[in-house]
Write a protein that holds these residues in place. Structure first.
Motif, PDB file in Angstrom:
ATOM      1  N   PRO A  37       0.805  -1.234   0.000  1.00 39.73           N
ATOM      2  CA  PRO A  37       0.000   0.000   0.000  1.00 39.73           C
ATOM      3  C   PRO A  37       0.833   1.278   0.000  1.00 39.73           C
ATOM      4  O   PRO A  37       0.398   2.311  -0.524  1.00 39.73           O
ATOM      5  CB  PRO A  37      -0.820  -0.120   1.291  1.00 39.73           C
ATOM      6  N   GLU A  38       2.032   1.242   0.599  1.00 43.56           N
ATOM      7  CA  GLU A  38       2.848   2.447   0.696  1.00 43.56           C
ATOM      8  C   GLU A  38       3.283   2.975  -0.663  1.00 43.56           C
ATOM      9  O   GLU A  38       3.614   4.161  -0.808  1.00 43.56           O
ATOM     10  CB  GLU A  38       4.075   2.183   1.565  1.00 43.56           C
ATOM     11  N   HIS A  39       3.299   2.111  -1.693  1.00 42.06           N
ATOM     12  CA  HIS A  39       3.769   2.520  -3.013  1.00 42.06           C
ATOM     13  C   HIS A  39       2.644   2.995  -3.922  1.00 42.06           C
ATOM     14  O   HIS A  39       2.905   3.305  -5.096  1.00 42.06           O
ATOM     15  CB  HIS A  39       4.506   1.355  -3.684  1.00 42.06           C
ATOM     16  N   LEU A  40       1.423   3.033  -3.423  1.00 41.58           N
ATOM     17  CA  LEU A  40       0.315   3.484  -4.264  1.00 41.58           C
ATOM     18  C   LEU A  40       0.464   4.972  -4.571  1.00 41.58           C
ATOM     19  O   LEU A  40       0.752   5.774  -3.681  1.00 41.58           O
ATOM     20  CB  LEU A  40      -1.018   3.246  -3.557  1.00 41.58           C
ATOM     21  N   LEU A  45      -4.778   5.971  -4.757  1.00 41.10           N
ATOM     22  CA  LEU A  45      -5.321   5.849  -3.409  1.00 41.10           C
ATOM     23  C   LEU A  45      -6.604   6.661  -3.247  1.00 41.10           C
ATOM     24  O   LEU A  45      -7.567   6.214  -2.603  1.00 41.10           O
ATOM     25  CB  LEU A  45      -4.277   6.305  -2.393  1.00 41.10           C
ATOM     26  N   SER A  67      -1.533   2.444   6.454  1.00 43.97           N
ATOM     27  CA  SER A  67      -0.144   2.163   6.063  1.00 43.97           C
ATOM     28  C   SER A  67       0.412   3.262   5.160  1.00 43.97           C
ATOM     29  O   SER A  67       1.570   3.672   5.298  1.00 43.97           O
ATOM     30  CB  SER A  67      -0.074   0.805   5.358  1.00 43.97           C
ATOM     31  N   TRP A  68      -0.399   3.735   4.250  1.00 49.68           N
ATOM     32  CA  TRP A  68       0.064   4.774   3.331  1.00 49.68           C
ATOM     33  C   TRP A  68       0.328   6.080   4.084  1.00 49.68           C
ATOM     34  O   TRP A  68       1.343   6.749   3.842  1.00 49.68           O
ATOM     35  CB  TRP A  68      -0.974   5.005   2.248  1.00 49.68           C
ATOM     36  N   ASP A  71       3.579   6.186   6.292  1.00 49.40           N
ATOM     37  CA  ASP A  71       4.863   6.068   5.600  1.00 49.40           C
ATOM     38  C   ASP A  71       5.542   7.444   5.536  1.00 49.40           C
ATOM     39  O   ASP A  71       4.911   8.446   5.171  1.00 49.40           O
ATOM     40  CB  ASP A  71       4.634   5.521   4.186  1.00 49.40           C
ATOM     41  N   ASN A  74       5.719   9.194   1.988  1.00 46.04           N
ATOM     42  CA  ASN A  74       4.461   9.782   1.516  1.00 46.04           C
ATOM     43  C   ASN A  74       4.145  11.101   2.210  1.00 46.04           C
ATOM     44  O   ASN A  74       3.392  11.924   1.671  1.00 46.04           O
ATOM     45  CB  ASN A  74       3.317   8.794   1.721  1.00 46.04           C
ATOM     46  N   TYR A  80      -0.594  14.876   0.540  1.00 49.22           N
ATOM     47  CA  TYR A  80      -0.748  14.162   1.813  1.00 49.22           C
ATOM     48  C   TYR A  80      -1.902  14.738   2.638  1.00 49.22           C
ATOM     49  O   TYR A  80      -2.709  13.986   3.202  1.00 49.22           O
ATOM     50  CB  TYR A  80       0.555  14.215   2.614  1.00 49.22           C
TER      51      TYR A  80
END
Length: 235
Positions: A37-40, A45, A67-68, A71, A74, A80
């Motif tokens: 999920p962190e790389h979405l 997202l 999770s996102w 991070d 992010n 954000y």
């Protein structure tokens, strides 16, 4: 760049799955290409948050969004703040996760103090609305339970009254039958049987039927009357 092309294709894929009513496959399909999920990308997202909120399944994005947002990479993205607000309004607050929402806002050093105050005010207002809905729901359930108990009480009272009347009627009938001579009752029943069935008592084939009739009458007599009030039976 290749990352932008990949993100654009994923956006098109999400829209296509949603239009085909295959929204349950969206998150797993996206994570197949981004793995965690962190790389979405923020746009992906955002679409996932809005999609699962629209279909009233916000719990699907609970762990993914958390999770996102936690991070560190992010947190440097310009999107954000808007995604944090989107996650609060469409995931945490509809699920009643008020403590988690306050912890997330207070632990976020990206948004300024003014935004934090605004977020905390929104959380407090949503908590009050949630509490009011719970109280109204509890009051409605109590009213339904009270109404159900009233109906059951009325039905039980009617049933008790009917059973009492039936008991009195049976007692009156038994008292009435006890006053009748047994031999006359037996003779009347036997004659009635002969009239209805048209059976010839002189015929040898009629003897089993007559014997069965007498046995049935004896069983009925033994069942209805107690040994104390039962009149003597003479053959």
């Amino acid at each position: 760049s290749s990352a932008e092309v990949k993100c654009a294709l994923c956006v098109v894929g999400i829209q296509a799955l949603a239009e085909m009513n295959r929204w349950r496959e969206v998150l797993s399909w996206v994570l197949r290409y981004y793995h965690v999920p962190e790389h979405l990308p923020p746009k992906v997202l955002e679409l996932c948050l809005l999609l699962y909120s629209k279909v009233r399944e916000p719990q699907v994005m609970l762990e993914v969004g958390s999770s996102w947002l936690r991070d560190h990479t992010n947190k440097n993205l310009p999107e954000y703040g808007s995604l944090l607000e989107l996650y609060l309004l469409h995931v945490l607050l509809p699920l009643g996760r008020f403590e988690g929402a306050e912890e997330l806002v207070r632990g976020c050093d990206v948004v300024d103090s003014e935004q934090q105050v605004a977020f905390l005010g929104t959380i407090c207002e949503s908590r009050c609305q949630w509490t009011q809905r719970e109280e109204q729901h509890s009051a409605a359930e109590e009213q339904r339970d009270a109404a159900t108990e009233g109906v059951l009480s009325a039905l039980s009272q009617k049933l008790l009254t009917m059973l009492t009347l039936l008991r009195r009627a049976l007692r009156s009938m038994s008292s009435h039958f006890c006053l009748l001579p047994y031999k006359k009752m037996l003779l009347a029943t036997f004659l009635l049987y002969l009239v209805v069935v048209r059976l010839d008592p002189a015929s040898p084939t009629s003897l089993p039927f007559i014997y069965k009739l007498v046995q049935l009458f004896r069983q009925a007599w033994a069942t209805v009357f107690t040994p104390i009030h039962r009149p003597p039976i003479q053959d």
